[in-house]
Write a protein that holds these residues in place. Structure first.
Motif, short mmCIF file in Angstrom:
data_model
loop_
_atom_site.label_atom_id
_atom_site.label_comp_id
_atom_site.label_asym_id
_atom_site.label_seq_id
_atom_site.Cartn_x
_atom_site.Cartn_y
_atom_site.Cartn_z
N LEU A 1 32.32 72.68 47.01
CA LEU A 1 33.77 72.54 46.84
C LEU A 1 34.53 73.41 47.85
O LEU A 1 35.60 73.03 48.31
CB LEU A 1 34.18 72.89 45.42
CG LEU A 1 33.71 71.90 44.35
CD1 LEU A 1 34.04 72.44 42.96
CD2 LEU A 1 34.34 70.54 44.56
N TYR B 1 34.86 71.58 51.10
CA TYR B 1 35.85 70.50 51.10
C TYR B 1 37.26 70.98 50.79
O TYR B 1 38.18 70.18 50.70
CB TYR B 1 35.43 69.41 50.12
CG TYR B 1 34.20 68.70 50.59
CD1 TYR B 1 34.23 67.89 51.72
CD2 TYR B 1 32.99 68.88 49.94
CE1 TYR B 1 33.08 67.26 52.18
CE2 TYR B 1 31.84 68.25 50.39
CZ TYR B 1 31.90 67.45 51.51
OH TYR B 1 30.76 66.83 51.96
N THR C 1 38.53 64.56 39.00
CA THR C 1 37.21 64.82 39.59
C THR C 1 36.68 66.18 39.17
O THR C 1 35.52 66.31 38.78
CB THR C 1 37.28 64.74 41.13
OG1 THR C 1 37.76 63.45 41.49
CG2 THR C 1 35.94 65.00 41.77
N LEU C 2 37.53 67.21 39.23
CA LEU C 2 37.10 68.55 38.85
C LEU C 2 36.76 68.63 37.36
O LEU C 2 35.80 69.31 36.98
CB LEU C 2 38.18 69.58 39.21
CG LEU C 2 38.35 69.86 40.70
CD1 LEU C 2 39.57 70.74 40.95
CD2 LEU C 2 37.09 70.50 41.28
N THR D 1 46.95 62.27 44.84
CA THR D 1 45.72 62.98 45.18
C THR D 1 45.47 64.19 44.28
O THR D 1 44.33 64.50 43.98
CB THR D 1 45.73 63.42 46.65
OG1 THR D 1 46.87 64.24 46.89
CG2 THR D 1 45.71 62.23 47.57
N PHE D 2 46.55 64.87 43.84
CA PHE D 2 46.35 66.03 42.97
C PHE D 2 45.77 65.60 41.63
O PHE D 2 44.83 66.22 41.12
CB PHE D 2 47.67 66.78 42.76
CG PHE D 2 47.52 68.01 41.90
CD1 PHE D 2 46.86 69.13 42.37
CD2 PHE D 2 48.04 68.04 40.61
CE1 PHE D 2 46.71 70.26 41.58
CE2 PHE D 2 47.90 69.16 39.81
CZ PHE D 2 47.23 70.27 40.30
N GLY E 1 44.02 62.91 41.04
CA GLY E 1 42.65 62.49 41.32
C GLY E 1 41.70 63.67 41.45
O GLY E 1 40.57 63.63 40.96
N GLU E 2 42.20 64.73 42.10
CA GLU E 2 41.38 65.93 42.25
C GLU E 2 41.13 66.59 40.89
O GLU E 2 40.02 67.03 40.60
CB GLU E 2 42.06 66.93 43.19
CG GLU E 2 41.23 68.16 43.46
CD GLU E 2 41.86 69.12 44.47
OE1 GLU E 2 41.34 70.23 44.61
OE2 GLU E 2 42.87 68.75 45.09
N THR F 1 40.00 74.73 40.21
CA THR F 1 38.55 74.54 40.08
C THR F 1 37.96 75.51 39.07
O THR F 1 37.25 75.11 38.14
CB THR F 1 37.86 74.72 41.45
OG1 THR F 1 38.39 73.77 42.36
CG2 THR F 1 36.36 74.56 41.34
N ALA G 1 38.63 72.49 48.02
CA ALA G 1 39.18 72.27 46.69
C ALA G 1 40.09 73.44 46.31
O ALA G 1 39.92 74.56 46.80
CB ALA G 1 38.06 72.14 45.67
N LYS G 2 41.07 73.19 45.48
CA LYS G 2 42.00 74.23 45.03
C LYS G 2 41.24 75.21 44.14
O LYS G 2 40.76 74.85 43.07
CB LYS G 2 43.16 73.59 44.30
CG LYS G 2 44.05 72.78 45.23
CD LYS G 2 45.13 72.06 44.47
CE LYS G 2 46.06 71.27 45.36
NZ LYS G 2 45.47 70.47 46.39
#
Length: 188
Positions: A129, A132, A10-11, A3-4, A6-7, A139, A134-135
């Motif tokens: 973000l 949701y 995405t970012l 997931t990291f 993937g994030e 980000t 987001a880190k």
């Protein structure tokens, strides 16, 4: 893929998409006669705005996001049109016969308006973000680095085109800015 990762992907895609505003506007602003030092500074300022605007957006939260998202797009579009139109206005000629920079050259207040104009949409994205979770550090680093690099690329390409196009470069630059501003206004 975890997931990291993937994030991060995405970012990075979002940062690239948001940074394309800076690239497009940088292309138009690069038509000004800019030195490499100015281009370097402009890229850094835009990158800093692309860090602070989503950070502010993430902190602002959900209750503003729906109303401010539309406002940010309108404000950004209007700022780009103003910057584009001012490139069409003839300035005074100096002793060498070249025109002076006009009302909003990409220095001083003009640079701040330019950076704000291309980073307003990142405020809206930051709001989303933040909702949701987001880190934050990841980000804002993605957004800042992408915006800086894309601004430099746009300004350098615009600078090259300015030399090739001569007196028509400011008209082309102004047209690019106006077109991008109109695209923002009519994309709603």
């Amino acid at each position: 893929m975890n997931t990291f990762a993937g994030e991060i992907i995405t970012l990075l895609l979002m940062a690239f998409a948001l940074g394309m505003d800076a690239f497009s506007v940088g292309l138009g602003m690069g038509m000004f006669k800019l030195r490499l030092r100015q281009i370097f500074s402009i890229g850094l300022v835009v990158g800093i705005f692309h860090i602070w605007m989503p950070l502010l957006g993430m902190g602002a939260g959900r209750f503003i996001s729906e109303k401010f998202g539309t406002f940010a797009t309108y404000a950004g579009g209007l700022l780009l049109i103003i910057l584009g139109i001012q490139m069409f206005i003839p300035g005074k000629k100096d002793e060498s016969g070249s025109r002076e920079n006009k009302m909003l050259a990409p220095v001083g207040k003009g640079l701040l308006i330019f950076a704000l104009g291309v980073s307003l949409d990142s405020f809206s994205v930051g709001l989303t973000l933040g909702i949701y979770g987001a880190k934050t550090v990841v980000t804002i680093l993605c957004f800042g680095i992408a915006a800086t690099l894309l601004t430099w690329a746009g300004l350098l390409l615009g600078r090259k085109m300015q030399g090739l196009l001569g007196v028509y470069s400011e008209i082309l630059g102004g047209s690019i800015l106006c077109a991008f501003g109109l695209k923002l206004l009519f994309s709603l």
